[in-house]
Design a protein around this motif. Structure first.
Motif, PDB file in Angstrom:
ATOM      1  N   ASP A  54      -2.970 -11.008   1.081  1.00 31.95           N
ATOM      2  CA  ASP A  54      -2.863  -9.609   1.482  1.00 31.95           C
ATOM      3  C   ASP A  54      -2.332  -8.819   0.296  1.00 31.95           C
ATOM      4  N   ARG A  86      -1.587  -5.016  -1.378  1.00 32.90           N
ATOM      5  CA  ARG A  86      -1.407  -3.586  -1.146  1.00 32.90           C
ATOM      6  C   ARG A  86      -1.258  -2.911  -2.510  1.00 32.90           C
ATOM      7  N   GLN A  94      -5.532  -1.299   0.952  1.00 37.04           N
ATOM      8  CA  GLN A  94      -5.123  -2.583   1.500  1.00 37.04           C
ATOM      9  C   GLN A  94      -6.312  -3.528   1.376  1.00 37.04           C
ATOM     10  N   MET A 145      -7.640  -7.397   1.816  1.00 38.88           N
ATOM     11  CA  MET A 145      -7.391  -8.707   2.390  1.00 38.88           C
ATOM     12  C   MET A 145      -8.508  -9.626   1.909  1.00 38.88           C
ATOM     13  N   ILE A 196      -3.107  -4.816   6.827  1.00 37.41           N
ATOM     14  CA  ILE A 196      -2.026  -5.639   6.288  1.00 37.41           C
ATOM     15  C   ILE A 196      -0.706  -5.241   6.931  1.00 37.41           C
ATOM     16  N   SER A 230       2.673  -7.770   2.623  1.00 40.18           N
ATOM     17  CA  SER A 230       1.818  -8.069   1.475  1.00 40.18           C
ATOM     18  C   SER A 230       2.287  -9.292   0.688  1.00 40.18           C
TER      19      SER A 230
END
Length: 105
Positions: free
Chosen positions: A5, A7, A53, A55, A66, A69
Motif C-alpha cells: 500500500d 500513499r 493511493q 495498491m 488504503i 501505508s
C-alpha cells in the motif's frame, strides 16, 4: 499474498498523480501484478492538496482504498502531518527534505 500500500501526497503541480500512475503501471507491466490507483485533488490547477493511493498485489484487489501505508511519500508539510499517523509499523517514509520537517514519531 504479497501486497504493498503506497500513499503519495503533496501539492498540485508536484507530479503526485503522475507518480502514482507510473508506479501502478510499472507493477502491472513489468511485475505482472494487479494495481489500483485512487486519486484525490482539489479544484485548483496548482497548489492544492492532492494524493495518490496505489495498491499493488499478487491477486485481484477487491477494495482499492488504503487504510494504512507500507510506503508513504510526503512532498508537502500538510500532507506529512495529515497522513503520518496512518503509516504501518516499520513502513518506509520518503519525503522532500526542503519542504517537509519530520518529527520523532
Amino acid at each position: 499474498m504479497s501486497k504493498s500500500d503506497i500513499r503519495i501526497c503533496g501539492l498540485g503541480g508536484q507530479g503526485v498523480i503522475l507518480a502514482g500512475v507510473i508506479v501502478g503501471k510499472a507493477a502491472s507491466i513489468f511485475e505482472d501484478r494487479f494495481a489500483t490507483l485512487v486519486q484525490s485533488f482539489g479544484p485548483e490547477a496548482r497548489g492544492s492538496e492532492c494524493s495518490a493511493q496505489v495498491m499493488v498485489c499478487d491477486e485481484a484487489i477487491p477494495f482499492p482504498y488504503i487504510r494504512t501505508s507500507d510506503i508513504f511519500v510526503a512532498l508537502s508539510q500538510g500532507a506529512y502531518e495529515k497522513f503520518i499517523a496512518e503509516m504501518k509499523e516499520g513502513a518506509i517514509l520518503v519525503y522532500e527534505k526542503e519542504l517537509v520537517k519530520v518529527d520523532d514519531r
